[in-house]
Design a protein around this motif. Structure first.
Motif, PDB file in Angstrom:
ATOM      1  N   GLY A  46       0.816  -1.194   0.000  1.00  0.00           N
ATOM      2  CA  GLY A  46       0.000   0.000   0.000  1.00  0.00           C
ATOM      3  C   GLY A  46       0.852   1.248   0.000  1.00  0.00           C
ATOM      4  O   GLY A  46       2.065   1.206   0.244  1.00  0.00           O
ATOM      5  N   ALA A  47       0.225   2.358  -0.274  1.00  0.00           N
ATOM      6  CA  ALA A  47       0.948   3.626  -0.367  1.00  0.00           C
ATOM      7  C   ALA A  47       0.005   4.765  -0.070  1.00  0.00           C
ATOM      8  O   ALA A  47      -1.227   4.620  -0.144  1.00  0.00           O
ATOM      9  CB  ALA A  47       1.560   3.795  -1.760  1.00  0.00           C
ATOM     10  N   MET A  48       0.579   5.898   0.280  1.00  0.00           N
ATOM     11  CA  MET A  48      -0.194   7.120   0.520  1.00  0.00           C
ATOM     12  C   MET A  48       0.484   8.266  -0.219  1.00  0.00           C
ATOM     13  O   MET A  48       1.721   8.360  -0.235  1.00  0.00           O
ATOM     14  CB  MET A  48      -0.278   7.434   2.018  1.00  0.00           C
ATOM     15  N   VAL A  49      -0.319   9.121  -0.826  1.00  0.00           N
ATOM     16  CA  VAL A  49       0.199  10.246  -1.600  1.00  0.00           C
ATOM     17  C   VAL A  49      -0.609  11.493  -1.264  1.00  0.00           C
ATOM     18  O   VAL A  49      -1.842  11.453  -1.222  1.00  0.00           O
ATOM     19  CB  VAL A  49       0.141   9.962  -3.118  1.00  0.00           C
ATOM     20  N   ALA A  50       0.098  12.597  -1.010  1.00  0.00           N
ATOM     21  CA  ALA A  50      -0.548  13.894  -0.797  1.00  0.00           C
ATOM     22  C   ALA A  50      -0.694  14.587  -2.139  1.00  0.00           C
ATOM     23  O   ALA A  50       0.277  14.729  -2.888  1.00  0.00           O
ATOM     24  CB  ALA A  50       0.283  14.741   0.153  1.00  0.00           C
ATOM     25  N   SER A  76      -5.656  20.404  -0.421  1.00  0.00           N
ATOM     26  CA  SER A  76      -4.720  19.377   0.036  1.00  0.00           C
ATOM     27  C   SER A  76      -5.482  18.124   0.440  1.00  0.00           C
ATOM     28  O   SER A  76      -6.249  18.144   1.407  1.00  0.00           O
ATOM     29  CB  SER A  76      -3.879  19.893   1.212  1.00  0.00           C
ATOM     30  N   VAL A  77      -5.244  17.053  -0.313  1.00  0.00           N
ATOM     31  CA  VAL A  77      -5.934  15.787  -0.095  1.00  0.00           C
ATOM     32  C   VAL A  77      -4.888  14.686  -0.033  1.00  0.00           C
ATOM     33  O   VAL A  77      -3.893  14.713  -0.767  1.00  0.00           O
ATOM     34  CB  VAL A  77      -6.932  15.499  -1.242  1.00  0.00           C
ATOM     35  N   VAL A  78      -5.104  13.700   0.843  1.00  0.00           N
ATOM     36  CA  VAL A  78      -4.243  12.516   0.897  1.00  0.00           C
ATOM     37  C   VAL A  78      -5.053  11.314   0.445  1.00  0.00           C
ATOM     38  O   VAL A  78      -6.180  11.097   0.927  1.00  0.00           O
ATOM     39  CB  VAL A  78      -3.682  12.284   2.315  1.00  0.00           C
ATOM     40  N   VAL A  79      -4.514  10.558  -0.498  1.00  0.00           N
ATOM     41  CA  VAL A  79      -5.169   9.332  -0.957  1.00  0.00           C
ATOM     42  C   VAL A  79      -4.349   8.138  -0.480  1.00  0.00           C
ATOM     43  O   VAL A  79      -3.137   8.222  -0.297  1.00  0.00           O
ATOM     44  CB  VAL A  79      -5.333   9.305  -2.489  1.00  0.00           C
ATOM     45  N   SER A  80      -5.029   7.021  -0.287  1.00  0.00           N
ATOM     46  CA  SER A  80      -4.391   5.849   0.304  1.00  0.00           C
ATOM     47  C   SER A  80      -4.989   4.593  -0.312  1.00  0.00           C
ATOM     48  O   SER A  80      -6.175   4.558  -0.661  1.00  0.00           O
ATOM     49  CB  SER A  80      -4.610   5.864   1.828  1.00  0.00           C
ATOM     50  N   GLY A  81      -4.156   3.558  -0.467  1.00  0.00           N
ATOM     51  CA  GLY A  81      -4.667   2.300  -0.999  1.00  0.00           C
ATOM     52  C   GLY A  81      -3.579   1.432  -1.577  1.00  0.00           C
ATOM     53  O   GLY A  81      -2.390   1.571  -1.221  1.00  0.00           O
ATOM     54  N   VAL A  82      -3.970   0.550  -2.477  1.00  0.00           N
ATOM     55  CA  VAL A  82      -3.028  -0.403  -3.056  1.00  0.00           C
ATOM     56  C   VAL A  82      -1.975   0.326  -3.895  1.00  0.00           C
ATOM     57  O   VAL A  82      -2.243   1.374  -4.488  1.00  0.00           O
ATOM     58  CB  VAL A  82      -3.772  -1.447  -3.917  1.00  0.00           C
ATOM     59  N   GLU A  83      -0.788  -0.235  -3.928  1.00  0.00           N
ATOM     60  CA  GLU A  83       0.359   0.409  -4.580  1.00  0.00           C
ATOM     61  C   GLU A  83       0.080   0.763  -6.026  1.00  0.00           C
ATOM     62  O   GLU A  83       0.348   1.870  -6.489  1.00  0.00           O
ATOM     63  CB  GLU A  83       1.571  -0.519  -4.475  1.00  0.00           C
ATOM     64  N   GLU A  84      -0.471  -0.198  -6.785  1.00  0.00           N
ATOM     65  CA  GLU A  84      -0.675   0.030  -8.219  1.00  0.00           C
ATOM     66  C   GLU A  84      -1.673   1.159  -8.461  1.00  0.00           C
ATOM     67  O   GLU A  84      -1.493   2.005  -9.340  1.00  0.00           O
ATOM     68  CB  GLU A  84      -1.155  -1.248  -8.900  1.00  0.00           C
ATOM     69  N   GLY A  85      -2.734   1.178  -7.671  1.00  0.00           N
ATOM     70  CA  GLY A  85      -3.742   2.223  -7.856  1.00  0.00           C
ATOM     71  C   GLY A  85      -3.225   3.600  -7.500  1.00  0.00           C
ATOM     72  O   GLY A  85      -3.499   4.589  -8.188  1.00  0.00           O
ATOM     73  N   VAL A  86      -2.431   3.691  -6.405  1.00  0.00           N
ATOM     74  CA  VAL A  86      -1.869   4.989  -6.011  1.00  0.00           C
ATOM     75  C   VAL A  86      -0.900   5.488  -7.072  1.00  0.00           C
ATOM     76  O   VAL A  86      -0.871   6.687  -7.399  1.00  0.00           O
ATOM     77  CB  VAL A  86      -1.186   4.869  -4.634  1.00  0.00           C
ATOM     78  N   ALA A  87      -0.093   4.578  -7.638  1.00  0.00           N
ATOM     79  CA  ALA A  87       0.831   4.970  -8.705  1.00  0.00           C
ATOM     80  C   ALA A  87       0.060   5.509  -9.907  1.00  0.00           C
ATOM     81  O   ALA A  87       0.501   6.465 -10.570  1.00  0.00           O
ATOM     82  CB  ALA A  87       1.695   3.782  -9.112  1.00  0.00           C
ATOM     83  N   GLU A  88      -1.088   4.918 -10.193  1.00  0.00           N
ATOM     84  CA  GLU A  88      -1.923   5.406 -11.301  1.00  0.00           C
ATOM     85  C   GLU A  88      -2.415   6.827 -11.023  1.00  0.00           C
ATOM     86  O   GLU A  88      -2.421   7.689 -11.907  1.00  0.00           O
ATOM     87  CB  GLU A  88      -3.114   4.463 -11.482  1.00  0.00           C
ATOM     88  N   VAL A  89      -2.787   7.096  -9.768  1.00  0.00           N
ATOM     89  CA  VAL A  89      -3.239   8.440  -9.394  1.00  0.00           C
ATOM     90  C   VAL A  89      -2.113   9.443  -9.569  1.00  0.00           C
ATOM     91  O   VAL A  89      -2.312  10.558 -10.066  1.00  0.00           O
ATOM     92  CB  VAL A  89      -3.745   8.448  -7.938  1.00  0.00           C
ATOM     93  N   VAL A  90      -0.892   9.054  -9.176  1.00  0.00           N
ATOM     94  CA  VAL A  90       0.259   9.945  -9.319  1.00  0.00           C
ATOM     95  C   VAL A  90       0.464  10.314 -10.780  1.00  0.00           C
ATOM     96  O   VAL A  90       0.735  11.473 -11.123  1.00  0.00           O
ATOM     97  CB  VAL A  90       1.530   9.294  -8.730  1.00  0.00           C
ATOM     98  N   GLY A  91       0.334   9.328 -11.661  1.00  0.00           N
ATOM     99  CA  GLY A  91       0.494   9.598 -13.085  1.00  0.00           C
ATOM    100  C   GLY A  91      -0.547  10.559 -13.610  1.00  0.00           C
ATOM    101  O   GLY A  91      -0.243  11.459 -14.400  1.00  0.00           O
ATOM    102  N   VAL A  92      -1.790  10.384 -13.176  1.00  0.00           N
ATOM    103  CA  VAL A  92      -2.866  11.287 -13.609  1.00  0.00           C
ATOM    104  C   VAL A  92      -2.595  12.702 -13.106  1.00  0.00           C
ATOM    105  O   VAL A  92      -2.780  13.691 -13.830  1.00  0.00           O
ATOM    106  CB  VAL A  92      -4.232  10.778 -13.111  1.00  0.00           C
TER     107      VAL A  92
END
Length: 999
Positions: A46-50, A76-92
């Motif tokens: 899992g991962a978290m991204v601000a 300012s929002v923090v998202v959290s969840g499975v690694e692959e999904g968070v990486a997808e959010v970072v790309g977007v």
């Protein structure tokens, strides 16, 4: 202190509940310990991204397995969840230009990945007893006050998102405006400021600051915001005791800090345009299509693209407004004028042998100057001051011309500096120590490229130009300027010193010294003179948003783990950089390095973080040798460097200059040399600073180092190698603290948002520019302040600056029929027909009123009219504001140097009386003399007795008093004390009437 409300962020809510009396200390410890143990026992992953965006924009983009973990503010929002999904959010996010920062956490907290621990967590809390709050607690689970809690609440708090912004908004709605953050750092402080516009947020601790000092400072700030502090408890055990107050009556002046009114900026928007974009942005496609009478399908295809186009164009307009460059303009009307008085010419031994010094002294003498050569080579500051004091005593200098910068040998103790720079610094300090107020001019040789790309510059001599920019701000009254001559203009040893070409160049140099043009940054080329100007810069290629630029291979970023380097790495990763090599002195051990690497890798970049001091040539060579063959080095970004403590030149030593130059100058020089014989680069970028161009007060050493960076890039381009120099204005985003950011906004150079500044960097590289200045200038604020003490020809080619100066000095604030006109007419009526003394009192009241308003005095009468403006707390911004206010009140165009020329409120009032009464003789006579005496008196208060004695000030003043007596045709009288000792009562009254001007 006792808070009115408590708010806890995530695990911090347990602490808030304990403080409120809802949870005992023992149970709170169990709750925190069990929660942490169970979380850590979960499987890794899992991962978290601000994300820096609104929650409403983020939620529609979340894939399965990813959810909102925290809403910290409106942006300012923090998202959290499975690694692959968070990486997808970072790309977007990267594609939309949103900042996304990966958090250094072990698990995806506040997400579905926490659910396996919840049942056991509930069992561990069974039997705990929870009470009612003694202090209101606002829940970050619901955003509402808590009346009670139970086991279910704490279990759900682990899983549900943290609604911190809602909790802060609730207490703000209830009237809270002062917030104290209690934690290991000030992480939540900016979140509160983003949520509550007029909040005063005080962190109790900061990671990089002394804990005790920070906590006591926090209490002091709370106190000044009206928060009751139990000082008896604070001082308990220290031996502190209460003491009696003085017995005199209180003045009852209010010192509490009132919140400033929100500034109104910009111009009013077109209501039709605003309404259109609100409809396009907020309405759903179906209803909008019905309103417009078009097909919903067609509108659905166009509407998102149209909204995105408008956002993109608005963003690009901001970036375009930040883009400038340095240009050189011919000075065609530079008159030839004679030189008068004594000129001290400072000569180092190395230049004496070249013949240039002889040519300078010869031509200065031909133009009428009385030339006094002074040999300088590694002189001690005190020794040089003594020499200068001796020369000045023989004949007061009209000017000082320094050739010291021409000695570009390495300094023995500080090899990163030249002997010439060191001697120039020592000279500038010694002149002030000796009390020499004649303008100082410095000469360099090939230090700037008046024809960029065609001239190979001497980068080491450029340091004096950066120092000069700061000197012109800190000491405008004693700074003359800096003049650069071409290397070819020097005939060298064995050639007649008065050869034709050299003679012409030196003659033009004398024109600059003697002329009234005000030019203070000049380049002399083959007999022609060029003045330095700041101009607008445009992208030369295709529109920046359409440019597809991607760094291939390896990109080296020095200073890459923090500050500007880290922001640069993010933007390069977002555009598809293949391999990022981030070098810093601590490397992987640098704070936040691991999190930065993870964030960049999530954006698709391969990342290497290396420990390397770029000032160490051998270490840098090893780093370059280690670049992987499959990703050869193609791009270099030199962002390493250290700042300088804010201090005037007199308070710095050569060590300060060497420290500022260490990583910046040595790093750039080593990179330039080591890469010379390697495969050619696509880009070589150095991060410079505006302190080397328009200057920065108290930053002479920093400006000096950055000027060398600019010159290194100019030299590379002239030799056919790629190079880009980016001179930055201040950055926000933690790179300047809140106090400095407020000062920068006040003077008209507000800090730039890092994301926007990084995008300006990307566009500059995509466009292939050679040199660029990127800064956000508030011209109506900056230009009048910057030019207050002296003309600044640097701004002459900027229409925005000229308009701001015209509005500030040309306008009086008086328009026919307006409030300003009425005020001026009322003042004229009050003065009309009154005796001079009464006019003076009216105008002194006027000056006092406006000065008191600017400085925050409640009662203008308490302001000491004989106290210099500097002592009262005036700065250049306040001086501009006072000139504007008094211009409107009097209906007159007042001089920009008004506060400097008339140094006290009393002197300024007398100047205004002379101006408004039409007594021109008095305006330039008595008032000017009184103003000069006020300045002398103010300067004397800052000198020690030894300094006054060493400089011969007393003798000069006695001589001046004797001259006044001679002019008045009087004989010397006995001292006042002796005269009053034997005086009758009538004599005393006559003395009061005649000597003190009271009748």
């Amino acid at each position: 202190m006792r808070p009115d409300y408590l708010v806890g962020h995530s695990i911090g809510e347990v602490a808030a509940a304990h403080v409120a009396g809802m949870v005992s200390l023992a149970d709170a410890c169990v709750l925190v310990g069990v929660r942490g143990r169970l979380m850590q026992s979960l499987p890794c992953g899992g991962a978290m991204v601000a994300v820096q965006a609104a929650v409403g924009e983020v939620v529609p983009l979340l894939p399965g397995g990813v959810e909102v973990a925290a809403v910290n503010s409106s942006v300012s929002v923090v998202v959290s969840g499975v690694e692959e999904g968070v990486a997808e959010v970072v790309g977007v996010c990267a594609g939309r230009g949103w900042k996304a920062r990966r958090l250094g956490v072990s698990h995806a907290f506040h997400s579905a990945l926490m659910e396996p621990m919840l049942e056991e967590f509930a069992r561990a809390l069974e039997g705990m007893r929870f009470g009612s709050p003694r202090i209101p607690v606002v829940s970050t689970v619901t955003g509402e006050p808590l009346s009670e809690v139970d086991v279910r609440y704490w279990v759900g708090q682990v899983r549900r998102p943290v609604r911190f912004a809602d909790a802060v908004a609730y207490v703000a709605e209830a009237g809270a405006r002062t917030f104290l953050e209690v934690g290991p750092d000030a992480a939540l402080t900016p979140m509160v400021e983003q949520t509550v516009d007029d909040a005063s947020v005080v962190p109790a601790s900061r990671r990089d600051r002394d804990e005790v000092t920070t906590l006591i400072t926090a209490l002091a700030r709370l106190h000044t915001n009206g928060v009751p502090i139990a000082w008896e408890e604070f001082f308990a055990g220290t031996g502190a005791r209460r003491i009696d107050l003085p017995t005199y009556a209180f003045q009852r002046q209010w010192y509490w800090a009132d919140p400033p009114a929100s500034p109104k900026t910009g111009t009013a928007a077109d209501p039709v345009d605003t309404a259109l974009w609100e409809v396009l942005g907020d309405a759903d496609t179906a209803s909008l299509a019905q309103r417009l009478g078009v097909e919903a399908t067609a509108l659905g295809e166009v509407l998102p693209a149209l909204s995105e186009w408008r956002r993109s164009e608005a963003e690009q307009a901001v970036l375009d407004s930040w883009r400038y460059r340095v240009a050189w303009r011919p000075l065609k009307d530079l008159p030839s004028a004679p030189l008068t008085g004594t000129w001290l010419v400072m000569i180092p031994g190395v230049v004496e042998r070249s013949g240039l010094a002889g040519a300078v002294t010869e031509v200065l003498a031909e133009r009428g100057a009385d030339v006094v050569p002074v040999q300088v080579s590694g002189s001690d500051r005190a020794e040089l001051a003594a020499t200068l004091r001796e020369r000045a005593a023989a004949a007061e200098p009209a000017g000082v011309l320094s050739l010291l910068a021409l000695d570009d040998r390495e300094h023995d103790r500080y090899p990163v500096l030249t002997v010439g720079l060191a001697d120039t610094v020592t000279l500038a300090q010694a002149l002030q120590d000796a009390g020499v107020t004649a303008p100082l001019w410095c000469v360099t040789r090939d230090a700037v490229a008046a024809e960029p790309g065609r001239e190979v510059v001497n980068a080491r001599q450029a340091a004096v130009w950066g120092m000069a920019s700061s000197m012109a701000l800190d000491h405008p009254d004693i700074w003359g300027g800096v003049i650069d001559v071409r290397l070819d203009d020097d005939p060298g040893p064995g050639t007649e010193p008065a050869s034709a070409l050299l003679s012409v160049s030196v003659s033009r140099l004398c024109d600059v010294l003697a002329g009234p043009s005000g030019e203070d940054q000049v380049a002399l080329r083959a007999g022609a003179a060029y003045g330095r100007r700041l101009v607008r810069a445009e992208l030369s290629g295709a529109p920046a948003n359409g440019t597809r630029w991607r760094p291939a291979g390896t990109t080296l970023i020095t200073g890459g783990t923090g500050g500007l380097g880290a922001h640069t790495a993010r933007v390069l990763a977002a555009v598809g950089a293949e391999h990022l090599l981030l070098a810093s002195r601590r490397g992987p051990r640098a704070e936040g390095a691991a999190e930065l690497a993870a964030e960049l890798e999530a954006r698709g970049a391969r990342v290497t973080i290396a420990a390397c001091d770029v000032a160490d040539r051998d270490a840098l060579a090893r780093l370059l040798d280690a670049v992987p063959p499959d990703a050869p080095l193609t791009t270099v970004v030199h962002a390493a460097g250290a700042g300088q403590r804010i201090a005037s030149l007199t308070d710095l030593d050569l060590g300060d200059f060497a420290d500022a130059a260490h990583a910046k100058v040595l790093g750039a020089s080593h990179l330039d040399e080591l890469l010379r014989d390697r495969p050619p680069l696509d880009a070589f970028v150095v991060f410079s600073s505006g302190s080397a161009i328009w200057g920065s007060s108290g930053q002479a050493a920093y400006g000096s180092a950055n000027a060398v960076l600019d010159a290194v890039a100019q030299r590379r381009r002239a030799l056919g190698r790629p190079a880009t120099a980016l001179a930055w204005g201040p950055w926000d985003g933690g790179l300047v603290d809140a106090e400095l950011a407020a000062i920068l906004r006040r003077v008209g150079t507000p800090p730039m948002a890092p994301e926007r500044a990084a995008e300006a960097f990307r566009q500059a590289l995509a466009d292939g520019v050679g040199e660029l200045v990127v800064a956000d200038f508030d011209w109506p604020r900056f230009a009048p302040t910057y030019t207050l003490a002296r003309p600044r020809p640097l701004l002459d080619a900027l229409p925005d600056a000229r308009e701001a100066l015209d509005a500030a000095s040309g306008g009086t604030g008086v328009e026919e029929g307006g409030a300003g006109a009425a005020a001026a007419a009322e003042l004229a009526a009050r003065l009309d027909g009154r005796p001079s003394a009464e006019q003076g009192r009216v105008l002194l009241d006027l000056v006092r009123t406006h000065v008191a308003a600017l400085l925050g005095y409640d009662d203008p009468r308490t302001l000491d009219a004989s106290r210099p403006f500097d002592d009262l707390g005036f700065d250049s911004v306040a001086a501009v504001d006072l000139r504007t206010r008094l211009g409107a009140a009097t209906g007159r165009r007042l001089p920009s140097t008004m506060v400097f020329d008339y140094a006290t409120p009393a002197a300024l009032a007398e100047f205004l009386r002379a101006e408004l009464s039409g007594d021109g003789r008095d305006a330039t006579g008595t008032a000017g003399v009184l103003a000069a005496l006020d300045r002398i008196e103010g300067a004397l208060t800052g000198l020690a007795p030894g300094e006054i004695e060493d400089a011969g000030v007393g003798a000069r003043l006695n001589s001046l008093a004797a001259k006044v007596t001679e002019i008045l045709g009087c004989t010397a009288e006995a001292p006042v004390g002796d005269r009053l000792e034997t005086a009758s009562a009538q004599d005393v009254f006559d003395f009061i009437d005649n000597e003190l001007g009271i009748s």
